[in-house]
Design a protein around this motif. Structure first.
Motif, PDB file in Angstrom:
ATOM      1  N   ILE A 190      44.236  48.389  41.906  1.00 19.56           N
ATOM      2  CA  ILE A 190      44.381  46.943  41.910  1.00 19.56           C
ATOM      3  C   ILE A 190      44.712  46.205  40.553  1.00 19.56           C
ATOM      4  N   ILE A 191      43.768  46.675  39.493  1.00 18.46           N
ATOM      5  CA  ILE A 191      43.630  45.965  38.474  1.00 18.46           C
ATOM      6  C   ILE A 191      45.169  46.314  37.719  1.00 18.46           C
ATOM      7  N   THR A 192      45.424  47.677  37.658  1.00 16.69           N
ATOM      8  CA  THR A 192      46.618  47.817  36.901  1.00 16.69           C
ATOM      9  C   THR A 192      47.914  47.307  37.407  1.00 16.69           C
ATOM     10  N   GLN A 193      48.080  47.138  38.753  1.00 13.99           N
ATOM     11  CA  GLN A 193      49.170  46.465  39.469  1.00 13.99           C
ATOM     12  C   GLN A 193      49.474  45.157  38.924  1.00 13.99           C
ATOM     13  N   GLY A 194      48.368  44.649  38.172  1.00 14.95           N
ATOM     14  CA  GLY A 194      48.773  43.360  37.447  1.00 14.95           C
ATOM     15  C   GLY A 194      48.772  42.004  37.974  1.00 14.95           C
ATOM     16  N   GLU A 195      48.833  42.134  39.336  1.00 14.52           N
ATOM     17  CA  GLU A 195      48.543  40.787  40.237  1.00 14.52           C
ATOM     18  C   GLU A 195      47.650  39.849  39.785  1.00 14.52           C
ATOM     19  N   PHE A 196      46.455  40.566  39.650  1.00  8.42           N
ATOM     20  CA  PHE A 196      45.288  39.483  39.610  1.00  8.42           C
ATOM     21  C   PHE A 196      44.771  39.476  38.226  1.00  8.42           C
ATOM     22  N   ARG A 197      44.881  38.220  37.595  1.00  8.09           N
ATOM     23  CA  ARG A 197      44.558  38.239  36.054  1.00  8.09           C
ATOM     24  C   ARG A 197      43.357  37.525  35.683  1.00  8.09           C
ATOM     25  N   SER A 198      42.548  37.275  36.841  1.00  6.06           N
ATOM     26  CA  SER A 198      41.204  36.726  36.377  1.00  6.06           C
ATOM     27  C   SER A 198      40.424  37.394  37.182  1.00  6.06           C
ATOM     28  N   LEU A 199      38.865  37.396  36.963  1.00  6.77           N
ATOM     29  CA  LEU A 199      38.019  38.122  37.582  1.00  6.77           C
ATOM     30  C   LEU A 199      37.998  37.529  39.195  1.00  6.77           C
ATOM     31  N   ALA A 201      39.898  36.114  40.930  1.00 10.20           N
ATOM     32  CA  ALA A 201      41.089  36.376  41.822  1.00 10.20           C
ATOM     33  C   ALA A 201      40.939  38.153  42.106  1.00 10.20           C
ATOM     34  N   LEU A 202      40.763  38.934  41.237  1.00 12.54           N
ATOM     35  CA  LEU A 202      40.374  40.185  41.304  1.00 12.54           C
ATOM     36  C   LEU A 202      39.178  40.534  42.381  1.00 12.54           C
ATOM     37  N   ARG A 203      38.121  39.448  42.376  1.00 11.42           N
ATOM     38  CA  ARG A 203      37.039  39.967  43.145  1.00 11.42           C
ATOM     39  C   ARG A 203      37.502  39.630  44.632  1.00 11.42           C
ATOM     40  N   ARG A 204      38.366  38.387  44.703  1.00  7.00           N
ATOM     41  CA  ARG A 204      38.463  37.903  45.981  1.00  7.00           C
ATOM     42  C   ARG A 204      39.527  38.955  46.833  1.00  7.00           C
ATOM     43  N   PHE A 205      40.289  39.531  45.946  1.00 10.60           N
ATOM     44  CA  PHE A 205      41.401  40.253  46.516  1.00 10.60           C
ATOM     45  C   PHE A 205      40.566  41.705  47.025  1.00 10.60           C
ATOM     46  N   SER A 206      39.791  42.151  45.866  1.00 11.79           N
ATOM     47  CA  SER A 206      39.340  43.685  46.188  1.00 11.79           C
ATOM     48  C   SER A 206      38.092  43.640  46.912  1.00 11.79           C
ATOM     49  N   ARG A 207      37.396  42.476  47.098  1.00  3.91           N
ATOM     50  CA  ARG A 207      36.038  42.245  47.780  1.00  3.91           C
ATOM     51  C   ARG A 207      35.118  43.055  46.957  1.00  3.91           C
ATOM     52  N   ALA A 208      35.161  43.399  45.617  1.00  4.97           N
ATOM     53  CA  ALA A 208      34.251  44.135  45.115  1.00  4.97           C
ATOM     54  C   ALA A 208      32.998  43.076  44.638  1.00  4.97           C
ATOM     55  N   GLY A 209      31.943  43.256  44.735  1.00  3.06           N
ATOM     56  CA  GLY A 209      30.951  42.295  44.369  1.00  3.06           C
ATOM     57  C   GLY A 209      30.897  41.098  45.204  1.00  3.06           C
ATOM     58  N   LEU A 210      31.254  41.131  46.574  1.00  5.77           N
ATOM     59  CA  LEU A 210      31.091  40.251  47.736  1.00  5.77           C
ATOM     60  C   LEU A 210      30.403  40.359  48.744  1.00  5.77           C
ATOM     61  N   GLY A 211      29.774  41.951  48.619  1.00  7.35           N
ATOM     62  CA  GLY A 211      29.062  42.114  49.765  1.00  7.35           C
ATOM     63  C   GLY A 211      27.550  42.029  49.704  1.00  7.35           C
ATOM     64  N   GLN A 225      35.620  47.004  33.607  1.00  4.20           N
ATOM     65  CA  GLN A 225      36.684  47.720  34.297  1.00  4.20           C
ATOM     66  C   GLN A 225      37.991  46.911  33.900  1.00  4.20           C
ATOM     67  N   PHE A 226      37.888  45.495  34.224  1.00  2.00           N
ATOM     68  CA  PHE A 226      38.778  44.425  34.204  1.00  2.00           C
ATOM     69  C   PHE A 226      39.218  44.467  32.827  1.00  2.00           C
ATOM     70  N   LEU A 227      38.268  44.234  31.922  1.00  2.00           N
ATOM     71  CA  LEU A 227      38.403  44.185  30.362  1.00  2.00           C
ATOM     72  C   LEU A 227      39.230  45.500  29.989  1.00  2.00           C
ATOM     73  N   GLU A 232      44.958  42.229  27.526  1.00  5.91           N
ATOM     74  CA  GLU A 232      44.573  41.096  26.914  1.00  5.91           C
ATOM     75  C   GLU A 232      45.247  39.659  27.171  1.00  5.91           C
ATOM     76  N   GLU A 233      46.971  39.933  26.683  1.00  3.77           N
ATOM     77  CA  GLU A 233      47.547  38.762  26.618  1.00  3.77           C
ATOM     78  C   GLU A 233      47.658  38.193  28.250  1.00  3.77           C
ATOM     79  N   ASP A 234      47.522  38.794  29.236  1.00  9.90           N
ATOM     80  CA  ASP A 234      47.773  38.227  30.527  1.00  9.90           C
ATOM     81  C   ASP A 234      46.425  37.823  30.958  1.00  9.90           C
ATOM     82  N   ARG A 235      45.312  38.183  30.620  1.00  8.55           N
ATOM     83  CA  ARG A 235      44.303  37.858  31.393  1.00  8.55           C
ATOM     84  C   ARG A 235      43.651  36.595  31.066  1.00  8.55           C
TER      85      ARG A 235
END
Lengths: 259, 357
Positions: A190-199, A201-211, A225-227, A232-235
């Motif tokens: 999910i991270i390397t696909q590059g669609e989610f450039r903020s934590l 957004a990444l959290r909302r999509f992946s659900r990691a950390g929302l349990g 892992q995100f960093l 760097e230029e994208d995030r």
């Protein structure tokens, strides 16, 4: 007269210790610490330029009282005494372990890496049985080890070397977020696909950390892992939206019968 | 649900070194101060530090952390600070109200000023086997041995050669565990040499330039594989505890909830609330101090706490601004000394960048 820092003072300690105990200071890094200077009633330990300066010893005026040995937070001060002659020296070390070391008994003198130097008799024990005190142990060793001794050990067994093994197969996948059952490989995908450039957004999509644990276990690794994986230029490194309650609370507390 | 809302003057969240010092300074000039802490004992991380502290005699150096905690707590009690333990702050709301989960009930308070001194939390690492029982933060192991008197296992491998990793290795040894090694990816010891010296003279090897590959075991940790970065050789350690001492991040979600501007500073452990040298955040009247404002040493936390306490007292009208500035300047001087060594260089630079923003 100026004292000397680190190993430069040791020659002088060696020379003067024929007259009785002298402090041997094994502290040469610039760290903010000064209790040895405060403890020395003789004024023999001086930090020349502020609290980060390594302590300098004036071996001439040191009377070997050992106050600095007992108070040094780094347990980096020792006493060397060659006044007993006959090729022997007494070395005093700070001690905070639980091994049974008794006055008159034998123990090992070890160097800075824990290597065995000599077996010697314990000639003095002070501060034993007094909670909060650092014990001082004095051990008698051949003179040639006087400047090398850094510790005393009961004859605890030495560690065996770890076994070398064949390089292992490629890393298997493993759980990243336990609560939401997200695997490491999936998260990286999910991270390397590059669609989610903020934590967030990444959290909302992946659900990691929302349990259930609300990210207590995985939030810090999610961030690293995100960093690591997001260019760097994208995030955007922004904060998660934090909502109450930030600590788990029983629902009955929020709306129980008496609520 | 509606709760009665108690009016307070100054609320300090966290009774660690920063919070206790902040409360003391403010109470000393006449503020009515309340401290809340989720633990059942005051002192924060100091309560599990059984080793003697570095620093200057001004910060209790040479004393053990637990002794410093007791002194700071005693000083606060003498000044009549209202200390509420076993009380977790659940929320810091934009209307200024604070929700607290106290021992018998949930309550709301409305303080004239809030100092957030909530400390830091341990970072973790993701690797195969990290979810096995026996894999834990070094701070967790330290809490087990020094607060609860429980040995987490018999053979421990430590990851991280910073001061936390070194000190906890030594304390595990004191508690009766065997420590089979300290592993670090770095090529040199990250913590103070004197701490490394204490560990190494006990025969604990330090494996620099090594990285963690995996932890393995069926129902709990049994072995850890570690790779030498340079030549790829793999070592197998038998261990039932793997401690991770890989840094801390500021615990400042309450400040974030209160819309304090957050800034990312790697050297300070991650996101921190922006603050000036006076420990004021971007949201008045919210102040930050200690590890929550950037992870540093306990002695630094104490001094930052004092500054936050003075700033809060000034804004509450208990100190005139001239007097407050003078007191802050005296403390700032001591802080500069504490941060003068090469170990603090990165953190000092990060703090200065922060102040300048």
């Amino acid at each position: 007269m100026q004292g000397k820092t680190g190993s430069e003072s040791w020659q002088e300690v060696w020379d003067k210790s024929v007259n009785g105990p002298r402090a041997l200071i094994d502290c040469w890094q610039e760290i903010p610490c000064d209790p040895c200077q405060e403890a020395c009633a003789q004024g023999s330990i001086v930090l020349s330029s502020g609290i980060c300066a390594p302590p300098a010893l004036h071996a001439e005026t040191c009377n070997g009282c050992g106050k600095c040995v007992a108070i040094c937070p780094g347990m980096a001060i020792f006493l060397v005494d060659r006044s007993i002659g006959s090729g022997l020296a007494r070395v005093t070390v700070p001690y905070e372990m639980r091994d049974e070391i008794r006055l008159g008994g034998e123990a090992w003198a070890v160097d800075g890496e824990g290597n065995y130097l000599a077996e010697g008799r314990i000639t003095r024990v002070s501060g034993a049985g007094r909670p909060g005190r650092t014990m001082l142990l004095t051990i008698e060793v051949p003179e040639e080890w006087a400047l090398k001794v850094r510790g005393v050990r009961g004859r605890r067994k030495l560690l065996e070397e770890p076994e070398e093994v064949e390089a292992i197969e490629a890393v298997e996948d493993f759980a990243f977020c336990r609560c939401e059952e997200i695997d490491y490989s999936r998260l990286r995908e999910i991270i390397t696909q590059g669609e989610f450039r903020s934590l967030p957004a990444l959290r909302r999509f992946s659900r990691a950390g929302l349990g259930y644990c609300q990210g207590r276990f995985c939030q810090s690794i999610l961030r690293s892992q995100f960093l690591a994986d997001c260019p760097e230029e994208d995030r955007e490194v922004e904060s998660f939206r934090v909502r109450a309650p930030v600590r788990p609370v029983k629902l009955s507390r929020l709306g129980g019968e008496d609520g | 649900m509606s709760l009665p809302c108690e009016q307070l003057d100054l609320l300090v969240i966290g009774a660690g070194p920063a919070g206790l010092c902040a409360a003391y300074e403010a109470a000393a000039v006449g503020c009515r101060v309340t401290i809340v802490d989720e633990n059942d004992k005051a002192g924060g991380q100091l309560s599990k530090q059984i080793h003697r502290f570095f620093g200057s005699s001004h910060h209790g150096a040479g004393k053990r952390g637990i002794e410093i905690a007791e002194e700071l707590f005693g000083d606060c009690l003498k000044l009549g600070v209202d200390v509420r333990l076993s009380s977790s702050v659940l929320g810091l709301f934009s209307n200024g109200e604070v929700m607290i989960d106290a021992p018998t009930q949930l309550c709301l308070v409305n303080p004239g000023a809030v100092i957030v001194a909530t400390g830091a939390s341990e970072k973790s690492l993701a690797f195969p086997g990290w979810t096995l029982p026996g894999v834990m933060g070094a701070g967790a192991a330290q809490t087990l041995i020094n607060i609860h008197r429980i040995l987490p296992g018999s053979r421990v491998l430590m990851v991280g050669s910073g001061n936390v990793g070194l000190i906890v290795s030594y304390q595990l040894l004191q508690a009766g565990a065997e420590v089979v090694g300290v592993v670090d990816t770095a090529g040199s010891i990250s913590g103070y040499q004197v701490h490394a010296g204490r560990v190494r003279r006990e025969g604990i090897p330090v494996y620099l330039g090594h990285r963690l590959l995996s932890a393995r075991g069926s129902t709990g940790l049994e072995e850890v594989l570690v790779e030498a970065i340079e030549d790829g050789t793999v070592k197998r350690f038998e261990a039932d505890v793997l401690c991770l001492a890989v840094g801390m991040s500021p615990l400042c979600d309450l400040a974030a909830m209160r819309d304090c501007r957050m800034v990312y500073e790697d050297a300070l452990g991650g996101l921190v609330p922006w603050h000036g040298a006076d420990m004021r955040t971007s949201q008045s009247p919210v102040y930050i101090a200690g590890d929550a404002s950037g992870v540093e040493e306990a002695s630094v936390a104490m001094e930052e706490g004092r500054i936050a306490g003075i700033s809060a007292a000034e804004d509450l009208g208990s100190l005139n601004s001239g007097e407050a500035a003078e007191r802050r300047a005296a403390i700032a001087k001591r802080l500069d000394e504490l941060r003068a060594g090469p170990h603090s260089r990165g953190k000092l630079a990060a703090k200065e960048r922060l102040y300048a923003r």
